[in-house]
Design a protein around this motif. Structure first.
Motif, mmCIF file in Angstrom:
data_model
loop_
_atom_site.group_PDB
_atom_site.id
_atom_site.type_symbol
_atom_site.label_atom_id
_atom_site.label_comp_id
_atom_site.label_asym_id
_atom_site.label_seq_id
_atom_site.Cartn_x
_atom_site.Cartn_y
_atom_site.Cartn_z
ATOM 1 N N TRP A 26 -9.453 0.847 5.464
ATOM 2 C CA TRP A 26 -9.597 2.565 4.860
ATOM 3 C C TRP A 26 -8.303 3.122 5.341
ATOM 4 O O TRP A 26 -8.291 4.736 4.562
ATOM 5 N N ILE A 27 -7.957 3.375 6.762
ATOM 6 C CA ILE A 27 -6.677 4.029 6.930
ATOM 7 C C ILE A 27 -4.994 3.872 6.124
ATOM 8 O O ILE A 27 -4.784 4.215 6.227
ATOM 9 N N LEU A 28 -5.314 2.324 6.035
ATOM 10 C CA LEU A 28 -3.847 2.460 5.043
ATOM 11 C C LEU A 28 -4.205 2.398 3.905
ATOM 12 O O LEU A 28 -3.037 3.163 3.521
ATOM 13 N N LEU A 29 -5.398 2.534 3.045
ATOM 14 C CA LEU A 29 -5.377 2.423 1.579
ATOM 15 C C LEU A 29 -5.070 4.205 1.664
ATOM 16 O O LEU A 29 -4.659 4.583 0.967
ATOM 17 N N SER A 30 -5.820 4.290 2.435
ATOM 18 C CA SER A 30 -5.642 6.750 2.462
ATOM 19 C C SER A 30 -4.930 7.146 3.240
ATOM 20 O O SER A 30 -4.167 7.792 2.816
ATOM 21 N N SER A 31 -3.185 6.605 3.783
ATOM 22 C CA SER A 31 -2.301 6.015 4.282
ATOM 23 C C SER A 31 -1.359 6.822 2.649
ATOM 24 O O SER A 31 0.075 7.604 2.842
ATOM 25 N N VAL A 32 -1.423 6.010 2.237
ATOM 26 C CA VAL A 32 -0.942 5.860 0.698
ATOM 27 C C VAL A 32 -1.690 7.247 -0.605
ATOM 28 O O VAL A 32 -1.071 7.131 -1.715
ATOM 29 N N ALA A 43 -12.204 10.703 -2.517
ATOM 30 C CA ALA A 43 -11.845 10.159 -0.477
ATOM 31 C C ALA A 43 -12.480 8.986 -0.737
ATOM 32 O O ALA A 43 -11.939 7.949 0.252
ATOM 33 N N PHE A 44 -13.675 8.922 -1.734
ATOM 34 C CA PHE A 44 -14.425 7.688 -1.021
ATOM 35 C C PHE A 44 -13.928 6.352 -2.375
ATOM 36 O O PHE A 44 -14.845 5.480 -2.169
ATOM 37 N N ASN A 45 -12.773 6.992 -2.925
ATOM 38 C CA ASN A 45 -12.640 5.341 -3.768
ATOM 39 C C ASN A 45 -11.668 4.846 -3.034
ATOM 40 O O ASN A 45 -10.536 5.375 -2.478
ATOM 41 N N TRP A 46 -11.477 3.523 -2.820
ATOM 42 C CA TRP A 46 -11.301 2.464 -2.612
ATOM 43 C C TRP A 46 -9.387 2.726 -2.770
ATOM 44 O O TRP A 46 -8.417 2.815 -1.974
ATOM 45 N N PHE A 47 -8.895 2.313 -4.191
ATOM 46 C CA PHE A 47 -7.414 2.803 -4.181
ATOM 47 C C PHE A 47 -7.420 4.028 -5.192
ATOM 48 O O PHE A 47 -8.023 4.720 -5.765
ATOM 49 N N THR A 48 -6.583 4.330 -4.928
ATOM 50 C CA THR A 48 -5.799 5.322 -5.796
ATOM 51 C C THR A 48 -5.049 4.674 -6.984
ATOM 52 O O THR A 48 -3.959 3.690 -6.801
ATOM 53 N N SER A 49 -4.650 5.744 -7.743
ATOM 54 C CA SER A 49 -3.955 5.464 -9.044
ATOM 55 C C SER A 49 -2.407 5.742 -8.570
ATOM 56 O O SER A 49 -1.671 6.051 -9.852
ATOM 57 N N ASN A 50 -2.125 7.050 -7.870
ATOM 58 C CA ASN A 50 -0.555 7.143 -7.888
ATOM 59 C C ASN A 50 0.042 7.170 -6.515
ATOM 60 O O ASN A 50 -0.601 7.942 -5.500
ATOM 61 N N PRO A 51 0.103 5.914 -5.688
ATOM 62 C CA PRO A 51 -0.118 5.559 -4.528
ATOM 63 C C PRO A 51 1.565 6.799 -3.901
ATOM 64 O O PRO A 51 2.232 5.680 -4.960
ATOM 65 N N THR A 52 1.653 6.754 -2.657
ATOM 66 C CA THR A 52 2.899 7.288 -2.367
ATOM 67 C C THR A 52 3.024 7.215 -0.790
ATOM 68 O O THR A 52 2.792 6.829 0.159
ATOM 69 N N VAL A 53 4.424 7.395 -1.036
ATOM 70 C CA VAL A 53 4.285 7.037 0.800
ATOM 71 C C VAL A 53 5.318 8.920 1.211
ATOM 72 O O VAL A 53 5.742 8.859 2.623
ATOM 73 N N GLU A 54 4.472 9.831 0.634
ATOM 74 C CA GLU A 54 4.672 11.062 1.160
ATOM 75 C C GLU A 54 4.457 11.399 2.431
ATOM 76 O O GLU A 54 4.938 11.812 3.269
ATOM 77 N N ASN A 55 3.501 10.962 2.527
ATOM 78 C CA ASN A 55 2.547 10.956 4.498
ATOM 79 C C ASN A 55 3.604 10.056 5.211
ATOM 80 O O ASN A 55 3.683 10.643 6.702
#
Length: 275
Positions: A26-32, A43-55
């Motif tokens: 969950w932390i790994l997926l939230s980080s992107v 926030a309850f979605n597992w995956f995002t359609s717009n992954p980013t390395v901004e964090n």
């Protein structure tokens, strides 16, 4: 004849591993995820359609995170090396030699390890303050002895006791001194146990929070756990940066354990099977 594991066993194993790994996944997926998707219904979605390395970029740009990593690496490494070195001698003496008060010493070691950190933090802080060791590497390395040394001694005593005494007796008959026997016979056989102990001590020192929070308050001497804990501001909590930083400091430990898992397992199971 060995029985094969059934489907139910593998299903249970898969569910068990998923439950254990769920927080990190969950932390790994939230980080992107973009910051906007960390709150609300998204926030309850597992995956995002717009992954980013901004964090991840923000962790190194907006915070002295490299300094935190360096501080943790230095403190944990030095603590591990000197603790295991001292504990190996102590454990050898306790496990292989006969002398008065051996049981008392083991009891004292155990009692020291049972003291909660919160009960010792005040006198340790005053001691470090009077010596002028606050906001320094040594100011953390010395207090870390209170939990690292007892842990190392107890683990290594078990490993040394599993080594056959006949080897030591043979070395003495050949004219070897006690130190020669230790370095040439006993120590090489105890390498799996020493390696396992070093890994466990390193992880304990790397993750330590209370001493690091109290003794090293300067930004330049904060360790990773304290640095991440201080990410939050007065009104906001940057969950994106916190999850990214958590992944960054966890992955090296996971890789280290995977690379040396055979040695770790060998050390933990040393002497478990009688011949």
């Amino acid at each position: 004849m060995q029985k094969k594991a059934g489907v139910g066993f593998y299903l249970f194993l898969a569910v068990f591993i998923f439950i254990i790994m769920f927080p990190f996944l969950w932390i790994l997926l939230s980080s992107v995820k973009p910051v906007a998707e960390l709150f609300g219904d998204e926030a309850f979605n597992w995956f995002t359609s717009n992954p980013t390395v901004e964090n991840y970029v923000s962790v190194f740009v907006n915070y002295p995170f490299l300094k935190y990593l360096w501080n943790s690496t230095v403190v944990a490494t030095i603590t591990t090396v000197y603790t295991v070195f001292v504990a190996a001698f102590a454990a050898y003496a306790i496990a292989r030699l006969e002398f008065p008060g051996k049981t008392v010493i083991l009891g004292v070691v155990l009692s020291v390890s049972m003291f909660p950190q919160i009960a010792t933090i005040s006198p340790i802080y005053i001691f470090m303050k009077n010596l002028g060791l606050t906001n320094s590497y040594l100011g953390l390395i010395i207090p870390y002895t209170t939990f690292a040394l007892p842990l190392s001694i107890w683990l290594l005593v078990t490993f040394f006791r599993k080594i056959p005494f006949d080897l030591e007796e043979s070395a003495k008959m050949d004219g070897a001194s006690m130190m020669q026997t230790y370095f040439k016979i006993i120590l090489p056989l105890a390498v799996p146990g020493i390696f396992t102990t070093a890994i466990l001590v390193f992880i304990a020192a790397w993750n330590e929070f209370l001493f690091a929070l109290t003794i090293n308050t300067a930004e330049s001497h904060k360790t990773v756990p304290v640095g991440i804990g201080m990410f939050q501001g007065q009104y906001t909590i940057p969950w994106g940066e916190i999850t990214a930083a958590t992944v960054i400091v966890t992955v090296p430990l996971v890789i280290m354990v995977l690379l040396f898992q055979r040695r770790i397992v060998s050390g933990l199971t040393s002497g478990a099977v009688k011949e």
